[in-house]
Design a protein around this motif. Structure first.
Motif, short mmCIF file in Angstrom:
data_model
loop_
_atom_site.label_atom_id
_atom_site.label_comp_id
_atom_site.label_asym_id
_atom_site.label_seq_id
_atom_site.Cartn_x
_atom_site.Cartn_y
_atom_site.Cartn_z
N ARG A 1 0.81 -1.22 0.00
CA ARG A 1 0.00 0.00 0.00
C ARG A 1 0.85 1.27 0.00
N ASP A 2 1.88 1.32 0.86
CA ASP A 2 2.70 2.52 0.97
C ASP A 2 3.46 2.82 -0.31
N THR A 3 3.86 1.78 -1.02
CA THR A 3 4.57 1.97 -2.28
C THR A 3 3.67 2.64 -3.32
N ILE A 4 2.42 2.21 -3.39
CA ILE A 4 1.48 2.81 -4.35
C ILE A 4 1.23 4.27 -4.02
N VAL A 5 1.00 4.56 -2.75
CA VAL A 5 0.75 5.95 -2.34
C VAL A 5 1.98 6.81 -2.63
N GLY A 6 3.16 6.30 -2.27
CA GLY A 6 4.38 7.06 -2.52
C GLY A 6 4.62 7.31 -3.99
N HIS A 7 4.30 6.32 -4.81
CA HIS A 7 4.45 6.46 -6.27
C HIS A 7 3.57 7.60 -6.80
N VAL A 8 2.34 7.67 -6.33
CA VAL A 8 1.43 8.73 -6.81
C VAL A 8 1.90 10.10 -6.33
N MET A 9 2.45 10.17 -5.13
CA MET A 9 2.93 11.45 -4.60
C MET A 9 4.26 11.86 -5.23
N GLN A 10 4.98 10.90 -5.76
CA GLN A 10 6.33 11.14 -6.25
C GLN A 10 6.37 11.91 -7.56
N VAL A 11 5.36 11.73 -8.39
CA VAL A 11 5.38 12.32 -9.73
C VAL A 11 3.98 12.81 -10.09
N VAL A 12 3.91 13.96 -10.75
CA VAL A 12 2.62 14.48 -11.21
C VAL A 12 2.05 13.49 -12.22
N HIS A 13 0.94 12.89 -11.87
CA HIS A 13 0.38 11.81 -12.68
C HIS A 13 -0.43 12.32 -13.86
N LEU A 14 -0.41 11.53 -14.93
CA LEU A 14 -1.27 11.82 -16.07
C LEU A 14 -2.73 11.79 -15.64
N ASN A 15 -3.05 10.82 -14.78
CA ASN A 15 -4.40 10.69 -14.22
C ASN A 15 -4.31 9.69 -13.06
N PRO A 16 -4.48 10.13 -11.83
CA PRO A 16 -4.31 9.21 -10.69
C PRO A 16 -5.50 8.30 -10.41
N ILE A 17 -6.55 8.35 -11.22
CA ILE A 17 -7.73 7.54 -10.91
C ILE A 17 -7.40 6.05 -10.92
N PHE A 18 -6.49 5.61 -11.80
CA PHE A 18 -6.09 4.20 -11.83
C PHE A 18 -5.60 3.76 -10.46
N ASP A 19 -4.75 4.56 -9.85
CA ASP A 19 -4.15 4.20 -8.56
C ASP A 19 -5.18 4.26 -7.43
N LEU A 20 -6.11 5.19 -7.51
CA LEU A 20 -7.15 5.25 -6.48
C LEU A 20 -8.10 4.06 -6.58
N GLN A 21 -8.28 3.55 -7.77
CA GLN A 21 -9.06 2.32 -7.92
C GLN A 21 -8.24 1.11 -7.47
N LEU A 22 -6.98 1.06 -7.87
CA LEU A 22 -6.13 -0.08 -7.53
C LEU A 22 -5.94 -0.23 -6.02
N ILE A 23 -5.77 0.88 -5.32
CA ILE A 23 -5.46 0.79 -3.89
C ILE A 23 -6.64 0.26 -3.07
N GLN A 24 -7.77 0.14 -3.71
CA GLN A 24 -8.92 -0.45 -3.01
C GLN A 24 -8.81 -1.97 -2.87
N MET A 25 -7.73 -2.56 -3.37
CA MET A 25 -7.47 -3.96 -3.07
C MET A 25 -7.03 -4.13 -1.62
N PHE A 26 -6.76 -3.01 -0.93
CA PHE A 26 -6.51 -2.99 0.51
C PHE A 26 -7.75 -2.42 1.19
N ASP A 27 -8.16 -3.02 2.28
CA ASP A 27 -9.41 -2.62 2.94
C ASP A 27 -9.41 -1.15 3.34
N ASP A 28 -8.26 -0.63 3.81
CA ASP A 28 -8.19 0.76 4.24
C ASP A 28 -7.44 1.62 3.22
N GLY A 29 -7.42 1.16 1.97
CA GLY A 29 -6.59 1.82 0.96
C GLY A 29 -6.86 3.29 0.77
N LEU A 30 -8.12 3.64 0.49
CA LEU A 30 -8.44 5.05 0.22
C LEU A 30 -8.26 5.92 1.46
#
Length: 259
Positions: A120-149
């Motif tokens: 989980r922390d790697t995904i969050v750090g990745h999104v914060m690390q670089v201005v994303h083209l569109n972060p919606i993919f990662d916000l959907q993906l992180i929901q594979m963790f119960d407390d992801g969002l």
């Protein structure tokens, strides 16, 4: 305004040292890398994550591990890499040096560029690390963790407040000074309404190219990416041959406009 970021104002050597961090930061990177490498051999964990996304309605069926791998390579070469080169060229940032900074800050994003086998922390750090083209993919993906969002919002808020453990290393890389504030606003809006307008990076001259536009439309969301993966061959030989021969995003596999 953009020149206030360390990425635009600091000398290269200082940026390299800051991105690498001290002993505590390096230990954290090694721990995250080890966890990700172990996940590559844990078939049950990948299935558990896919099953969670399926149960939440974010995917309709599960691709194979190989389809995910080769679909991720297509996403990297047909969307992420060309979009990044275009964005950095417009902002006067060296693409090669920026990738080096990203690797020093967190090499895990290069081990698992799509994120299915990251923690989980790697995904969050990745999104914060670089201005994303569109972060919606990662916000959907992180929901594979119960407390992801919930945790995503907490970490971005800490980044904005300057209290995040990786604040110094991430701040040495991020390209726009107000990105984290905009990201926090988007995460909060997304949690309230997943249909809220996406935080789309604006500086993309490639969108005039219909092939790039089709790739962006397909890979921008988790459902679009997974649907693409499921249409790929299943055998490793066919996938490898396709990887070698295919030189342009296949329009026939593109998501339909508006989906």
């Amino acid at each position: 305004m953009e020149d206030r970021t360390p990425r635009r104002s600091e000398k290269p050597l200082r940026l390299l040292r800051t991105a690498l961090g001290g002993p505590r930061e390096v230990r954290g990177k090694l721990v995250r890398a080890g966890r990700t490498l172990r996940l590559w051999t844990d078939r049950r964990e990948l299935e558990r994550r896919l099953a969670t996304l399926e149960r939440k309605g974010l995917i309709v069926a599960r691709p194979t591990r190989l389809q995910l791998l080769f679909g991720g390579l297509d996403m990297l070469r047909f969307l992420i890499a060309p979009a990044s080169r275009d964005y950095y060229a417009q902002r006067g940032i060296s693409f090669g040096f920026h990738q080096l900074l990203r690797i020093l800050d967190d090499p895990v994003s290069m081990i698992d560029p799509v994120g299915f086998l990251s923690d989980r922390d790697t995904i969050v750090g990745h999104v914060m690390q670089v201005v994303h083209l569109n972060p919606i993919f990662d916000l959907q993906l992180i929901q594979m963790f119960d407390d992801g969002l919930e945790d995503f919002e907490r970490q971005v808020a800490a980044m904005v407040a300057g209290t995040h453990p990786r604040h110094a290393t991430i701040a040495a890389i991020v390209e726009e000074p107000d990105y984290h504030e905009r990201l926090l606003d988007y995460v909060r809006r997304f949690r309230a309404d997943p249909q809220t307008p996406a935080l789309v990076r604006g500086e993309q001259s490639l969108r005039a190219d219909p092939v790039f536009a089709a790739a962006e439309r397909t890979f921008a969301t988790l459902p679009g990416f997974v649907a693409y993966c499921r249409r790929l061959p299943t055998g490793v030989a066919a996938l490898a041959l396709r990887l070698l021969r295919l030189r342009e995003f296949p329009i026939g596999l593109a998501a339909e406009p508006g989906r």
